[in-house]
Motif scaffolding. Structure first.
Motif, PDB file in Angstrom:
ATOM      1  N   ARG A  20       8.508 -23.456  55.794  1.00 13.85           N
ATOM      2  CA  ARG A  20       7.675 -23.405  54.678  1.00 13.85           C
ATOM      3  C   ARG A  20       7.649 -22.031  53.648  1.00 13.85           C
ATOM      4  NH1 ARG A  20       2.177 -26.564  56.160  1.00 13.85           N
ATOM      5  NH2 ARG A  20       2.718 -25.828  58.114  1.00 13.85           N
ATOM      6  N   LEU A  21       7.432 -21.103  54.616  1.00 20.23           N
ATOM      7  CA  LEU A  21       7.237 -19.761  53.958  1.00 20.23           C
ATOM      8  C   LEU A  21       8.873 -19.278  53.506  1.00 20.23           C
ATOM      9  CD1 LEU A  21       4.759 -18.061  56.467  1.00 20.23           C
ATOM     10  CD2 LEU A  21       4.371 -18.884  54.006  1.00 20.23           C
ATOM     11  N   ALA A  22       9.687 -19.588  54.200  1.00 11.52           N
ATOM     12  CA  ALA A  22      11.263 -19.420  53.919  1.00 11.52           C
ATOM     13  C   ALA A  22      11.319 -20.085  52.477  1.00 11.52           C
ATOM     14  CB  ALA A  22      12.177 -19.728  55.005  1.00 11.52           C
ATOM     15  N   ALA A  23      11.061 -21.303  52.392  1.00 17.11           N
ATOM     16  CA  ALA A  23      11.253 -22.119  51.341  1.00 17.11           C
ATOM     17  C   ALA A  23      10.383 -21.327  50.165  1.00 17.11           C
ATOM     18  CB  ALA A  23      10.679 -23.436  51.299  1.00 17.11           C
ATOM     19  N   LEU A  24       9.195 -21.051  50.331  1.00 15.51           N
ATOM     20  CA  LEU A  24       8.348 -20.446  49.246  1.00 15.51           C
ATOM     21  C   LEU A  24       8.951 -18.951  48.794  1.00 15.51           C
ATOM     22  CD1 LEU A  24       5.426 -20.199  47.990  1.00 15.51           C
ATOM     23  CD2 LEU A  24       4.795 -18.845  49.666  1.00 15.51           C
ATOM     24  N   LEU A  25       9.617 -18.275  49.708  1.00 18.60           N
ATOM     25  CA  LEU A  25      10.303 -17.117  49.138  1.00 18.60           C
ATOM     26  C   LEU A  25      11.583 -17.406  48.438  1.00 18.60           C
ATOM     27  CD1 LEU A  25      10.685 -13.973  49.412  1.00 18.60           C
ATOM     28  CD2 LEU A  25      12.069 -14.230  51.506  1.00 18.60           C
ATOM     29  N   TYR A  26      12.316 -18.433  48.975  1.00 17.62           N
ATOM     30  CA  TYR A  26      13.609 -18.943  47.946  1.00 17.62           C
ATOM     31  C   TYR A  26      12.834 -19.249  46.616  1.00 17.62           C
ATOM     32  CZ  TYR A  26      17.705 -21.623  47.164  1.00 17.62           C
ATOM     33  OH  TYR A  26      19.198 -22.105  46.844  1.00 17.62           O
ATOM     34  N   GLU A  27      11.911 -19.960  46.594  1.00 17.42           N
ATOM     35  CA  GLU A  27      11.303 -20.518  45.491  1.00 17.42           C
ATOM     36  C   GLU A  27      11.073 -19.461  44.441  1.00 17.42           C
ATOM     37  OE1 GLU A  27      11.456 -23.613  43.489  1.00 17.42           O
ATOM     38  OE2 GLU A  27      10.224 -24.485  45.298  1.00 17.42           O
ATOM     39  N   ALA A  28      10.519 -18.206  44.993  1.00 15.20           N
ATOM     40  CA  ALA A  28       9.951 -17.084  44.341  1.00 15.20           C
ATOM     41  C   ALA A  28      11.272 -16.451  43.584  1.00 15.20           C
ATOM     42  CB  ALA A  28       9.425 -16.058  45.146  1.00 15.20           C
ATOM     43  N   ILE A  29      12.451 -16.514  44.324  1.00 18.08           N
ATOM     44  CA  ILE A  29      13.780 -16.088  43.870  1.00 18.08           C
ATOM     45  C   ILE A  29      14.261 -16.988  42.552  1.00 18.08           C
ATOM     46  CG2 ILE A  29      16.273 -15.621  44.221  1.00 18.08           C
ATOM     47  CD1 ILE A  29      15.119 -14.621  47.095  1.00 18.08           C
ATOM     48  N   VAL A  30      14.390 -18.333  42.797  1.00 22.55           N
ATOM     49  CA  VAL A  30      14.690 -19.158  41.761  1.00 22.55           C
ATOM     50  C   VAL A  30      13.589 -18.904  40.303  1.00 22.55           C
ATOM     51  CG1 VAL A  30      14.575 -21.583  41.209  1.00 22.55           C
ATOM     52  CG2 VAL A  30      15.550 -20.936  43.492  1.00 22.55           C
ATOM     53  N   LEU A  31      12.469 -18.837  40.433  1.00 20.82           N
ATOM     54  CA  LEU A  31      11.530 -18.621  39.719  1.00 20.82           C
ATOM     55  C   LEU A  31      11.523 -17.205  39.020  1.00 20.82           C
ATOM     56  CD1 LEU A  31       8.310 -20.276  40.975  1.00 20.82           C
ATOM     57  CD2 LEU A  31      10.140 -21.106  39.489  1.00 20.82           C
ATOM     58  N   PHE A  32      12.034 -16.289  39.462  1.00 23.48           N
ATOM     59  CA  PHE A  32      12.164 -14.878  38.886  1.00 23.48           C
ATOM     60  C   PHE A  32      13.435 -15.145  37.718  1.00 23.48           C
ATOM     61  CE2 PHE A  32      14.539 -10.963  38.247  1.00 23.48           C
ATOM     62  CZ  PHE A  32      13.436 -10.143  38.297  1.00 23.48           C
ATOM     63  N   ALA A  34      14.160 -18.004  36.284  1.00 26.07           N
ATOM     64  CA  ALA A  34      13.552 -19.103  35.291  1.00 26.07           C
ATOM     65  C   ALA A  34      12.606 -18.306  34.260  1.00 26.07           C
ATOM     66  CB  ALA A  34      13.211 -20.128  35.867  1.00 26.07           C
ATOM     67  N   LEU A  35      11.669 -17.298  35.035  1.00 21.10           N
ATOM     68  CA  LEU A  35      10.749 -16.901  34.106  1.00 21.10           C
ATOM     69  C   LEU A  35      11.250 -15.732  33.301  1.00 21.10           C
ATOM     70  CD1 LEU A  35       7.463 -17.093  36.592  1.00 21.10           C
ATOM     71  CD2 LEU A  35       7.875 -18.030  34.601  1.00 21.10           C
ATOM     72  N   TRP A  36      12.269 -15.220  33.812  1.00 22.12           N
ATOM     73  CA  TRP A  36      12.819 -13.993  33.101  1.00 22.12           C
ATOM     74  C   TRP A  36      13.632 -14.884  31.679  1.00 22.12           C
ATOM     75  CZ3 TRP A  36      17.854 -13.498  31.137  1.00 22.12           C
ATOM     76  CH2 TRP A  36      18.371 -12.125  30.799  1.00 22.12           C
ATOM     77  N   ALA A  37      14.127 -15.630  32.080  1.00 24.07           N
ATOM     78  CA  ALA A  37      14.733 -16.525  30.696  1.00 24.07           C
ATOM     79  C   ALA A  37      13.584 -17.040  29.700  1.00 24.07           C
ATOM     80  CB  ALA A  37      15.481 -17.879  31.243  1.00 24.07           C
ATOM     81  N   VAL A  38      12.508 -17.531  30.217  1.00 25.63           N
ATOM     82  CA  VAL A  38      11.363 -17.767  29.586  1.00 25.63           C
ATOM     83  C   VAL A  38      11.120 -16.693  28.716  1.00 25.63           C
ATOM     84  CG1 VAL A  38       8.916 -18.460  29.695  1.00 25.63           C
ATOM     85  CG2 VAL A  38      10.830 -19.975  30.821  1.00 25.63           C
ATOM     86  N   ALA A  39      10.791 -15.568  29.311  1.00 25.28           N
ATOM     87  CA  ALA A  39      10.296 -14.037  28.773  1.00 25.28           C
ATOM     88  C   ALA A  39      11.081 -13.772  27.716  1.00 25.28           C
ATOM     89  CB  ALA A  39       9.849 -13.114  29.756  1.00 25.28           C
ATOM     90  N   MET A  40      12.506 -14.016  27.978  1.00 24.21           N
ATOM     91  CA  MET A  40      13.652 -13.614  26.924  1.00 24.21           C
ATOM     92  C   MET A  40      13.557 -14.330  25.699  1.00 24.21           C
ATOM     93  SD  MET A  40      17.708 -13.335  27.328  1.00 24.21           S
ATOM     94  CE  MET A  40      17.984 -15.001  27.114  1.00 24.21           C
ATOM     95  N   ILE A  41      13.492 -15.853  25.967  1.00 16.32           N
ATOM     96  CA  ILE A  41      13.316 -16.744  24.889  1.00 16.32           C
ATOM     97  C   ILE A  41      12.109 -16.448  23.955  1.00 16.32           C
ATOM     98  CG2 ILE A  41      13.221 -19.179  24.155  1.00 16.32           C
ATOM     99  CD1 ILE A  41      15.035 -19.683  26.514  1.00 16.32           C
ATOM    100  N   TYR A  42      10.962 -16.268  24.765  1.00 19.30           N
ATOM    101  CA  TYR A  42       9.829 -16.177  23.986  1.00 19.30           C
ATOM    102  C   TYR A  42       9.847 -14.788  23.270  1.00 19.30           C
ATOM    103  CZ  TYR A  42       4.579 -15.526  23.294  1.00 19.30           C
ATOM    104  OH  TYR A  42       3.475 -15.293  22.605  1.00 19.30           O
ATOM    105  N   GLY A  43      10.131 -13.841  23.918  1.00 20.20           N
ATOM    106  CA  GLY A  43      10.315 -12.289  23.336  1.00 20.20           C
ATOM    107  C   GLY A  43      11.091 -12.679  21.941  1.00 20.20           C
ATOM    108  N   LEU A  44      12.325 -13.331  22.064  1.00 24.81           N
ATOM    109  CA  LEU A  44      13.027 -13.416  20.944  1.00 24.81           C
ATOM    110  C   LEU A  44      12.285 -14.177  19.925  1.00 24.81           C
ATOM    111  CD1 LEU A  44      16.812 -13.887  22.565  1.00 24.81           C
ATOM    112  CD2 LEU A  44      15.892 -11.914  21.237  1.00 24.81           C
ATOM    113  N   ALA A  45      11.800 -15.375  20.227  1.00 22.34           N
ATOM    114  CA  ALA A  45      11.023 -16.256  19.161  1.00 22.34           C
ATOM    115  C   ALA A  45       9.925 -15.377  18.412  1.00 22.34           C
ATOM    116  CB  ALA A  45      10.636 -17.473  20.059  1.00 22.34           C
ATOM    117  N   VAL A  46       9.210 -14.384  18.988  1.00 21.05           N
ATOM    118  CA  VAL A  46       8.076 -13.932  18.270  1.00 21.05           C
ATOM    119  C   VAL A  46       8.413 -12.584  18.007  1.00 21.05           C
ATOM    120  CG1 VAL A  46       6.375 -15.367  19.713  1.00 21.05           C
ATOM    121  CG2 VAL A  46       6.879 -13.168  20.569  1.00 21.05           C
TER     122      VAL A  46
END
Length: 169
Positions: A20-32, A34-46
């Motif tokens: 479960r902790l390995a899956a949590l670490l994997y999730e953190a990598i995936v979300l890094f 995804a959140l980078w893309a959200v930040a880029m889109i948000y930054g460009l939008a505003v």
């Protein structure tokens, strides 16, 4: 069913803590990513020119993106990308993927993994290194707290009426 997934009451057991902790670490990598893309889109939008400009709006966008990601995956298949890779599924008491409100409650209670130490670090005025140490210690303690439960479920799962189960073939 395989004996490894069955407990004495013939309910599927929680996956091993290390998995479960390995899956949590994997999730953190995936979300890094995804959140980078959200930040880029948000930054460009505003028209954001620095990371501190309109950071509260960016934080809100990131929280909404996280909520959509987790609640969306949990309610559809009971698995996120990392949970699928590690053969873990979240279910409700009836053995189905949780419904929207239960998945939302699980998402909110999941913040107990990080918010308490971050709040303490902020309140105590700790520097970043000390705050990260506090965060790491808290995550380890919170993870191992599941060993206090007979069913080995994380506390936020127990409180939200969900459970993690092993889906290995």
């Amino acid at each position: 069913m395989p004996a490894s997934t069955q407990g004495p009451s013939s309910r599927p057991r929680a996956p091993a803590l290390l998995r479960r902790l390995a899956a949590l670490l994997y999730e953190a990598i995936v979300l890094f990513g995804a959140l980078w893309a959200v930040a880029m889109i948000y930054g460009l939008a505003v028209g954001q020119r620095s990371g501190v400009m309109d950071r509260h709006g960016l934080q809100l966008a990131a929280c909404l993106a996280l909520g959509l990601y987790f609640i969306g995956f949990w309610t559809r298949a009971g698995q996120t990308v990392a949970m699928r890779a590690w053969h873990i599924r979240v279910i409700d008491a009836q053995g189905r993927p949780p419904r929207f409100w239960r998945a939302g409650l699980r998402f909110l209670l999941g913040w107990l993994w990080v918010l308490p130490p971050l709040a303490i670090a902020w309140w105590a005025g700790l520097d970043h290194a000390a705050g990260l140490v506090l965060l790491a210690v808290w995550i380890v303690l919170w993870a191992f707290a599941c060993l206090l439960r007979e069913d080995r479920q994380f506390w936020h799962d127990a409180w939200s009426g969900t459970r993690l189960v092993d889906t290995e073939p």
